[in-house]
Motif scaffolding. Structure first.
Motif, PDB file in Angstrom:
ATOM      1  N   LYS A  18       7.130   3.973   1.774  1.00  0.00           N
ATOM      2  CA  LYS A  18       7.474   3.565   3.135  1.00  0.00           C
ATOM      3  C   LYS A  18       6.263   3.059   3.919  1.00  0.00           C
ATOM      4  N   PHE A  19       5.105   3.626   3.679  1.00  0.00           N
ATOM      5  CA  PHE A  19       3.900   3.245   4.420  1.00  0.00           C
ATOM      6  C   PHE A  19       3.483   1.798   4.170  1.00  0.00           C
ATOM      7  N   LEU A  20       4.031   1.149   3.142  1.00  0.00           N
ATOM      8  CA  LEU A  20       3.666  -0.232   2.814  1.00  0.00           C
ATOM      9  C   LEU A  20       4.528  -1.282   3.514  1.00  0.00           C
ATOM     10  N   ALA A  21       5.506  -0.869   4.247  1.00  0.00           N
ATOM     11  CA  ALA A  21       6.481  -1.799   4.828  1.00  0.00           C
ATOM     12  C   ALA A  21       5.861  -2.909   5.667  1.00  0.00           C
ATOM     13  N   LEU A  26      -0.217  -8.083   1.114  1.00  0.00           N
ATOM     14  CA  LEU A  26      -0.509  -7.413  -0.151  1.00  0.00           C
ATOM     15  C   LEU A  26      -0.100  -8.286  -1.338  1.00  0.00           C
ATOM     16  N   ILE A  27      -1.038  -8.518  -2.245  1.00  0.00           N
ATOM     17  CA  ILE A  27      -0.808  -9.333  -3.441  1.00  0.00           C
ATOM     18  C   ILE A  27      -0.743  -8.458  -4.689  1.00  0.00           C
ATOM     19  N   GLU A  28      -1.606  -7.461  -4.756  1.00  0.00           N
ATOM     20  CA  GLU A  28      -1.649  -6.556  -5.909  1.00  0.00           C
ATOM     21  C   GLU A  28      -1.503  -5.119  -5.432  1.00  0.00           C
ATOM     22  N   PHE A  29      -0.603  -4.380  -6.074  1.00  0.00           N
ATOM     23  CA  PHE A  29      -0.389  -2.982  -5.730  1.00  0.00           C
ATOM     24  C   PHE A  29      -0.275  -2.157  -7.005  1.00  0.00           C
ATOM     25  N   HIS A  44      11.146  -0.649   0.011  1.00  0.00           N
ATOM     26  CA  HIS A  44      10.067  -0.755   0.997  1.00  0.00           C
ATOM     27  C   HIS A  44       9.110  -1.896   0.653  1.00  0.00           C
ATOM     28  N   LEU A  45       9.208  -2.430  -0.555  1.00  0.00           N
ATOM     29  CA  LEU A  45       8.337  -3.519  -0.995  1.00  0.00           C
ATOM     30  C   LEU A  45       8.990  -4.891  -0.836  1.00  0.00           C
ATOM     31  N   LYS A  46      10.269  -4.927  -0.527  1.00  0.00           N
ATOM     32  CA  LYS A  46      10.996  -6.196  -0.449  1.00  0.00           C
ATOM     33  C   LYS A  46      10.423  -7.163   0.588  1.00  0.00           C
TER      34      LYS A  46
END
Length: 96
Positions: A18-21, A26-29, A44-46
């Motif tokens: 959720k914290f990535l919303a 961001l390109i690489e995770f 949450h990554l969509k």
């Protein structure tokens, strides 16, 4: 997080994404070896339209038989998942 392009948080006890919303750039995770149990966490990554490389290997969700196709279907921008390029045949299978 809004200017972050690369993030590696492997080997933690992470249970949510959720914290990535709001990490729009961001390109690489990389988040292998965490505690992600629910495939719906990928929702949450969509909104991360720049995300090309994703690694969620060695999480409980990665043992789900539909894991790879589920992520390919829902995260249209990714080109590599868990260290493997996404093939066109996988994209077609995910659509089905």
């Amino acid at each position: 997080f809004n200017r972050l392009t690369y993030l590696s948080i492997c080997n933690n006890k992470l249970s949510s994404l959720k914290f990535l919303a709001h990490s729009n750039s961001l390109i690489e995770f990389y988040a292998s070896r965490n505690n992600l149990k629910n495939l719906r966490e990928s929702f949450h990554l969509k909104c991360l339209l720049c995300l090309l490389i994703l690694d969620l290997s060695s999480n409980p969700i990665s043992s789900d038989t539909k894991y790879r196709l589920f992520l390919i279907y829902h995260l249209k921008s990714i080109k590599s998942l868990d260290g493997f390029l996404i093939e066109q045949s996988e994209q077609a299978e995910a659509k089905e």
